[in-house]
Scaffold this motif. Structure first.
Motif, PDB file in Angstrom:
ATOM      1  N   ARG A   5       0.873  -1.179   0.000  1.00 43.43           N
ATOM      2  CA  ARG A   5       0.000   0.000   0.000  1.00 43.43           C
ATOM      3  C   ARG A   5       0.900   1.215   0.000  1.00 43.43           C
ATOM      4  NH1 ARG A   5      -5.437  -0.202   1.208  1.00 43.43           N
ATOM      5  NH2 ARG A   5      -5.305   1.940   0.475  1.00 43.43           N
ATOM      6  N   LEU A   6       0.518   2.236  -0.767  1.00 42.48           N
ATOM      7  CA  LEU A   6       1.314   3.447  -0.888  1.00 42.48           C
ATOM      8  C   LEU A   6       0.574   4.637  -0.321  1.00 42.48           C
ATOM      9  CD1 LEU A   6       2.625   3.038  -4.550  1.00 42.48           C
ATOM     10  CD2 LEU A   6       3.525   2.047  -2.438  1.00 42.48           C
ATOM     11  N   ASP A   7       1.335   5.590   0.205  1.00 46.73           N
ATOM     12  CA  ASP A   7       0.731   6.794   0.776  1.00 46.73           C
ATOM     13  C   ASP A   7      -0.123   7.544  -0.240  1.00 46.73           C
ATOM     14  OD1 ASP A   7       1.888   6.335   3.215  1.00 46.73           O
ATOM     15  OD2 ASP A   7       3.616   7.622   2.850  1.00 46.73           O
ATOM     16  N   ASP A   8       0.309   7.542  -1.511  1.00 44.75           N
ATOM     17  CA  ASP A   8      -0.395   8.326  -2.515  1.00 44.75           C
ATOM     18  C   ASP A   8      -1.415   7.503  -3.301  1.00 44.75           C
ATOM     19  OD1 ASP A   8       2.217   8.346  -5.094  1.00 44.75           O
ATOM     20  OD2 ASP A   8       1.354   6.743  -3.869  1.00 44.75           O
ATOM     21  N   THR A   9      -1.704   6.301  -2.817  1.00 46.15           N
ATOM     22  CA  THR A   9      -2.713   5.462  -3.458  1.00 46.15           C
ATOM     23  C   THR A   9      -3.971   5.506  -2.596  1.00 46.15           C
ATOM     24  OG1 THR A   9      -1.038   4.012  -4.386  1.00 46.15           O
ATOM     25  CG2 THR A   9      -3.272   3.155  -4.301  1.00 46.15           C
ATOM     26  N   ALA A  10      -5.012   6.153  -3.077  1.00 50.08           N
ATOM     27  CA  ALA A  10      -6.202   6.370  -2.258  1.00 50.08           C
ATOM     28  C   ALA A  10      -6.951   5.080  -1.973  1.00 50.08           C
ATOM     29  CB  ALA A  10      -7.127   7.368  -2.948  1.00 50.08           C
ATOM     30  N   GLY A  12      -6.276   1.379  -3.426  1.00 46.70           N
ATOM     31  CA  GLY A  12      -5.766   0.339  -4.302  1.00 46.70           C
ATOM     32  C   GLY A  12      -4.582  -0.382  -3.710  1.00 46.70           C
ATOM     33  N   LEU A  13      -4.476  -1.644  -4.027  1.00 39.16           N
ATOM     34  CA  LEU A  13      -3.335  -2.467  -3.664  1.00 39.16           C
ATOM     35  C   LEU A  13      -2.350  -2.425  -4.819  1.00 39.16           C
ATOM     36  CD1 LEU A  13      -2.382  -4.554  -1.463  1.00 39.16           C
ATOM     37  CD2 LEU A  13      -3.325  -6.314  -2.967  1.00 39.16           C
ATOM     38  N   VAL A  14      -1.067  -2.394  -4.503  1.00 37.45           N
ATOM     39  CA  VAL A  14      -0.027  -2.339  -5.523  1.00 37.45           C
ATOM     40  C   VAL A  14       0.707  -3.668  -5.551  1.00 37.45           C
ATOM     41  CG1 VAL A  14       2.151  -1.248  -6.171  1.00 37.45           C
ATOM     42  CG2 VAL A  14       0.238   0.144  -5.387  1.00 37.45           C
ATOM     43  N   ALA A  15       0.878  -4.218  -6.751  1.00 36.16           N
ATOM     44  CA  ALA A  15       1.593  -5.480  -6.931  1.00 36.16           C
ATOM     45  C   ALA A  15       2.918  -5.219  -7.624  1.00 36.16           C
ATOM     46  CB  ALA A  15       0.756  -6.451  -7.758  1.00 36.16           C
ATOM     47  N   SER A  16       3.990  -5.806  -7.088  1.00 33.76           N
ATOM     48  CA  SER A  16       5.310  -5.695  -7.690  1.00 33.76           C
ATOM     49  C   SER A  16       5.699  -7.055  -8.256  1.00 33.76           C
ATOM     50  CB  SER A  16       6.339  -5.244  -6.653  1.00 33.76           C
ATOM     51  OG  SER A  16       7.637  -5.211  -7.195  1.00 33.76           O
ATOM     52  N   THR A  17       6.015  -7.076  -9.549  1.00 30.53           N
ATOM     53  CA  THR A  17       6.403  -8.306 -10.236  1.00 30.53           C
ATOM     54  C   THR A  17       7.717  -8.077 -10.970  1.00 30.53           C
ATOM     55  OG1 THR A  17       5.399  -7.871 -12.402  1.00 30.53           O
ATOM     56  CG2 THR A  17       3.928  -8.629 -10.649  1.00 30.53           C
ATOM     57  N   ASP A  18       8.218  -9.123 -11.615  1.00 37.60           N
ATOM     58  CA  ASP A  18       9.429  -8.978 -12.426  1.00 37.60           C
ATOM     59  C   ASP A  18       9.198  -8.047 -13.605  1.00 37.60           C
ATOM     60  OD1 ASP A  18      10.752 -10.708 -10.742  1.00 37.60           O
ATOM     61  OD2 ASP A  18      10.405 -12.476 -12.000  1.00 37.60           O
ATOM     62  N   ASP A  19       7.932  -7.868 -13.992  1.00 37.97           N
ATOM     63  CA  ASP A  19       7.600  -7.040 -15.156  1.00 37.97           C
ATOM     64  C   ASP A  19       7.286  -5.589 -14.809  1.00 37.97           C
ATOM     65  OD1 ASP A  19       7.859  -9.229 -16.897  1.00 37.97           O
ATOM     66  OD2 ASP A  19       5.815  -9.879 -16.439  1.00 37.97           O
ATOM     67  N   GLY A  20       7.161  -5.270 -13.515  1.00 36.25           N
ATOM     68  CA  GLY A  20       6.857  -3.892 -13.162  1.00 36.25           C
ATOM     69  C   GLY A  20       6.023  -3.788 -11.902  1.00 36.25           C
ATOM     70  N   SER A  68       8.852   3.520  -2.826  1.00 31.17           N
ATOM     71  CA  SER A  68       9.484   4.228  -1.709  1.00 31.17           C
ATOM     72  C   SER A  68       8.451   4.804  -0.757  1.00 31.17           C
ATOM     73  CB  SER A  68      10.385   5.346  -2.231  1.00 31.17           C
ATOM     74  OG  SER A  68       9.624   6.319  -2.918  1.00 31.17           O
ATOM     75  N   ALA A  69       7.192   4.902  -1.211  1.00 26.76           N
ATOM     76  CA  ALA A  69       6.116   5.428  -0.376  1.00 26.76           C
ATOM     77  C   ALA A  69       5.339   4.319   0.325  1.00 26.76           C
ATOM     78  CB  ALA A  69       5.164   6.271  -1.215  1.00 26.76           C
ATOM     79  N   ALA A  70       5.911   3.120   0.384  1.00 29.85           N
ATOM     80  CA  ALA A  70       5.210   1.985   1.006  1.00 29.85           C
ATOM     81  C   ALA A  70       4.863   2.273   2.455  1.00 29.85           C
ATOM     82  CB  ALA A  70       6.067   0.731   0.918  1.00 29.85           C
ATOM     83  N   THR A  71       3.687   1.835   2.866  1.00 32.62           N
ATOM     84  CA  THR A  71       3.256   1.947   4.261  1.00 32.62           C
ATOM     85  C   THR A  71       2.732   0.579   4.709  1.00 32.62           C
ATOM     86  OG1 THR A  71       1.872   3.215   5.783  1.00 32.62           O
ATOM     87  CG2 THR A  71       0.963   2.809   3.575  1.00 32.62           C
ATOM     88  N   LEU A  72       1.833   0.533   5.663  1.00 33.39           N
ATOM     89  CA  LEU A  72       1.325  -0.732   6.179  1.00 33.39           C
ATOM     90  C   LEU A  72       0.636  -1.505   5.051  1.00 33.39           C
ATOM     91  CD1 LEU A  72       0.950  -2.323   8.887  1.00 33.39           C
ATOM     92  CD2 LEU A  72      -1.284  -1.220   9.071  1.00 33.39           C
ATOM     93  N   PRO A  73       1.134  -2.681   4.667  1.00 25.90           N
ATOM     94  CA  PRO A  73       0.598  -3.352   3.483  1.00 25.90           C
ATOM     95  C   PRO A  73      -0.736  -4.049   3.698  1.00 25.90           C
ATOM     96  CG  PRO A  73       2.327  -4.680   4.458  1.00 25.90           C
ATOM     97  CD  PRO A  73       2.288  -3.394   5.225  1.00 25.90           C
ATOM     98  N   ALA A  74      -1.007  -4.467   4.921  1.00 22.26           N
ATOM     99  CA  ALA A  74      -2.257  -5.169   5.228  1.00 22.26           C
ATOM    100  C   ALA A  74      -2.652  -4.840   6.652  1.00 22.26           C
ATOM    101  CB  ALA A  74      -2.099  -6.680   5.059  1.00 22.26           C
ATOM    102  N   ARG A  75      -3.896  -4.425   6.854  1.00 23.46           N
ATOM    103  CA  ARG A  75      -4.356  -4.070   8.194  1.00 23.46           C
ATOM    104  C   ARG A  75      -4.973  -5.306   8.840  1.00 23.46           C
ATOM    105  NH1 ARG A  75      -4.582   0.276  11.111  1.00 23.46           N
ATOM    106  NH2 ARG A  75      -3.860   1.556   9.375  1.00 23.46           N
ATOM    107  N   ALA A  76      -4.143  -6.039   9.569  1.00 25.11           N
ATOM    108  CA  ALA A  76      -4.601  -7.266  10.213  1.00 25.11           C
ATOM    109  C   ALA A  76      -5.532  -6.949  11.377  1.00 25.11           C
ATOM    110  CB  ALA A  76      -3.406  -8.076  10.704  1.00 25.11           C
ATOM    111  N   ASP A  77      -6.560  -7.778  11.544  1.00 22.53           N
ATOM    112  CA  ASP A  77      -7.471  -7.615  12.679  1.00 22.53           C
ATOM    113  C   ASP A  77      -6.751  -7.875  13.992  1.00 22.53           C
ATOM    114  OD1 ASP A  77      -9.819  -7.227  10.992  1.00 22.53           O
ATOM    115  OD2 ASP A  77      -9.604  -9.345  10.509  1.00 22.53           O
ATOM    116  N   GLU A  78      -5.821  -8.798  13.966  1.00 22.60           N
ATOM    117  CA  GLU A  78      -5.024  -9.138  15.148  1.00 22.60           C
ATOM    118  C   GLU A  78      -3.619  -9.508  14.704  1.00 22.60           C
ATOM    119  OE1 GLU A  78      -8.625 -11.146  17.872  1.00 22.60           O
ATOM    120  OE2 GLU A  78      -6.980 -12.383  17.127  1.00 22.60           O
ATOM    121  N   VAL A  79      -2.640  -9.160  15.537  1.00 18.01           N
ATOM    122  CA  VAL A  79      -1.274  -9.658  15.386  1.00 18.01           C
ATOM    123  C   VAL A  79      -0.963 -10.498  16.618  1.00 18.01           C
ATOM    124  CG1 VAL A  79       1.163  -9.089  15.123  1.00 18.01           C
ATOM    125  CG2 VAL A  79      -0.573  -7.622  14.060  1.00 18.01           C
TER     126      VAL A  79
END
Length: 287
Positions: A5-10, A12-20, A68-79
């Protein structure tokens, strides 16, 4: 595949692959969160990567620097977290505790130590501040591999920082909840790496450094192959007779323990890296 998840992504989830790098929130069928991705995979009987690959076909591509703007990627209900899963962790707990034998018993016992760690409001992401308690005199980070669970089933892996007050836990083992659960006591990120992309979670290099006033105060590395217990075993004990929520993270223990004369200070920067997942970085504040 890694998910961010990115700070500037209102929305949406962002996926990083070998292609981009792709914004799944812009897909023809938008994917707004890691929870939504895991739910779609569960409904279809597929994997999260298969769902993401289909969405990428109609998603906008982002520049690689966007991560570089990555933040908390998944908001878990519990850790949740496991303790004393590495030999060095057992030794450290024995040294800090007024009752050291209990840690030896846990390390050798059939049943692992599993404890509640954090709620969403106590959990921060990459680039945010973790906390040390004002009433504690000995505080350390604990870098750990995190298993990401959807409805109790592992779907990916992340990096976790299980912040800990060694002075409070060492005074009395029954103070463990106060030593472990407080404001900003846990950080997660920078990504969730799919189970398929990680392969064997017990063969990953892990590194941690702690910077203070422009210098390195601690630096160390280890491998998850040093774990006494497997991720599968720890997950099994977490989910036994326990209604684990829809999205949860289980931290699997640490073997990178700073020297006994070290304690975190406000302004320190903690960086944790695990191969295939990335680099989780947080500064330190007093809470």
């Amino acid at each position: 595949m890694q998910y961010y998840r990115l700070d500037d992504t209102a929305d949406g989830l962002v996926a990083s692959t070998d292609d981009g790098v792709f914004d799944l929130g812009t897909a023809e069928t938008p994917i707004g969160s890691f929870r939504a991705l895991a739910a779609a995979a569960a409904r279809s009987g597929s994997t999260i990567d298969a769902i993401a690959e289909a969405a990428i076909e109609t998603s906008d591509e982002l520049p690689a620097g966007a991560l570089s703007a990555a933040t908390l990627p998944a908001r878990a209900d519990e850790v949740w977290a496991a303790g004393v899963t590495y030999e060095i962790s057992e030794q450290a707990r024995e040294e800090e505790s007024s009752e050291p034998d209990i840690y030896d018993h846990v390390y050798d016992a059939e049943r692992p130590e599993i404890f509640f760690k954090a709620t969403p409001n106590r959990t921060v992401g990459h680039g945010e501040s973790v906390g040390i308690r004002e009433d504690s005199t000995w505080d350390v980070p604990e870098p750990e591999l995190g298993v990401v669970l959807y409805r109790g089933e592992p779907v990916g892996y992340t990096i976790g920082n299980d912040m800990s007050s060694r002075s409070i836990e060492g005074e009395n083992p029954l103070y463990l909840p106060q030593a472990k659960v407080y404001d900003r006591c846990c950080s997660i990120g920078p990504s969730v790496a799919s189970a398929d992309s990680i392969g064997d979670p017990h063969d990953l290099e892990m590194r941690m450094s702690i910077e203070r006033d422009g210098g390195t105060r601690f630096e160390g590395s280890t491998s998850t192959d040093q774990m006494k217990r497997s991720c599968e075993e720890l997950t099994s004990y977490l989910t036994r007779h326990n209604a684990v929520p829809e999205l949860a993270v289980l931290l699997t223990g640490t073997s990178l323990v700073p020297e006994d004369d070290f304690t975190l200070q406000e302004g320190d920067t903690i960086a944790i890296e695990i191969d295939g997942i990335g680099r989780l970085e947080n500064d330190v504040i007093v809470v």
